[in-house]
Design an enzyme around this catalytic site. Structure first.
Site: not given
Ligand code: CP
Ligand code: NVA
Length: 322
Positions: A109, A136, A139, A231, A271, A299
């Site tokens: 990340r 992402h 995700q 988001d 998310c 996930r």
């Protein structure tokens, strides 16, 4: 027939995966989710170490990747920016050239997507994007997998993204287009998704019979949608822009009023983490139609499939596209 083709590859973007590859990952994740940790999955990464590197905070990604590596029989090594200091203590090139010698994969990340691309140039091990300022992908894969579980099919459905045209929206655009899901994105002016990614999503959509639409009107994108996604308005690293963003994004809140325009059985996705009262109301986030916790759970399952295919070289024979 995903295993052989995905072995040794990076996953930096949803654009790295073809429709068949995504479906193979989905079928593998579904099978292992129903097996609840038993069977073939337990030894796929045995003898293998996976570095998990974080330059930004995380709950879901950190926990699910750590668990995923464990459940596949591998050894996760957690690294923070404070320890490794890519670009500060040491260059991205030198970090990956060291990791090449010890570990079998890197989940990272990063603040800047460029760090992933730079490392990928010198990498002999698969690199998996665990969120960057561009995408992402893990995700979005969990999100579409979650919708597939609910709907039992994806082609021809419409997903409306309301909010910031940033990393999560980019991955959704690329993945929806490839899977034949119509993707409509609505942002305030000046916060639209990256034009190159939109162009790429449109090219993918043309090949798969889906549509990509970018607007500045939240009501228009939500109209008759099968799923509505949002988001945060202030992503990690954008905190200095918070005041201006909270003002300009206000009409883009996902609330009961906005959802009146969607299909009556439309799902809501987020998310997480959520900023309750900003991009989404308590009522909507806590409602039965909201899939945020299913997305979070999934996930784990989708990332196990990703690790198994890219790093474990696991071969899954299913070629189903639904
Ligand atoms: N959705 C997600 O990636 O959550 P974290 O930032 O907590 O990992
Ligand atoms: N857009 C958000 C996603 C968090 C999972 C961020 O980058 O902070």
């Amino acid at each position: 027939m995903v295993g052989p083709r995905l072995k040794g590859r990076h996953l930096l973007s949803c654009g790295d995966l073809s429709e068949d590859e995504v479906w193979s990952l989905f079928h593998l994740a579904k099978r292992w989710k129903s097996e609840k940790g038993n069977g073939e999955q337990r030894t796929i990464l045995s003898g293998k170490a996976i570095a998990l590197y974080f330059e930004k905070p995380s709950l879901r990604t950190r926990v699910t990747f750590d668990l995923a590596v464990h459940q596949l029989g591998g050894h996760p090594i957690l690294l923070s920016q404070a320890e490794v200091g890519i670009g500060e203590r040491e260059s991205a090139k030198d970090v990956i050239r060291n990791l090449n010698r010890w570990v079998n994969g890197l989940v990272a990340r990063v603040r800047q997507h460029q760090t992933l691309e730079e490392m990928a140039q010198y990498s002999q091990i698969p690199i998996i994007n665990a969120l960057s300022d561009r995408e992402h992908p893990c995700q979005a894969l969990a999100d579409l997998f979650t919708l597939w579980e609910k709907w039992d099919g994806l082609k021809g459905k419409t997903l409306a993204f309301v909010g910031d045209g940033f990393n999560v929206s980019h991955s959704l655009l690329l993945l929806c287009a490839e899977l034949g899901v119509h993707c409509r994105v609505s942002t305030p002016k000046g916060y639209e998704p990256n034009a190159n990614i939109v162009q790429r999503a449109k090219e993918r959509a043309n090949r798969h019979g889906s549509q990509v639409l970018i607007l500045n009107d939240p009501k228009a994108v939500v109209s008759d949608a099968d799923a509505v996604y949002t988001d945060v308005w202030v992503s990690m690293g954008q905190e200095h822009e918070a005041a201006a963003r909270l003002e300009v994004f206000r009409p883009f809140q996902v609330n009961d009023e906005l959802l009146k325009g969607a299909k009556s059985d439309a799902f809501v996705l987020h998310c997480l983490p959520a900023h309750r009262g900003q991009e989404i109301t308590d009522e909507v986030l806590d409602s039965d139609r909201c899939l945020a916790l299913d997305q979070a759970e999934n996930r784990l399952h989708i990332q196990k499939a990703i690790l198994a295919a890219l790093i474990g070289g696991f071969f899954d024979g299913t070629g189903d596209r639904s």
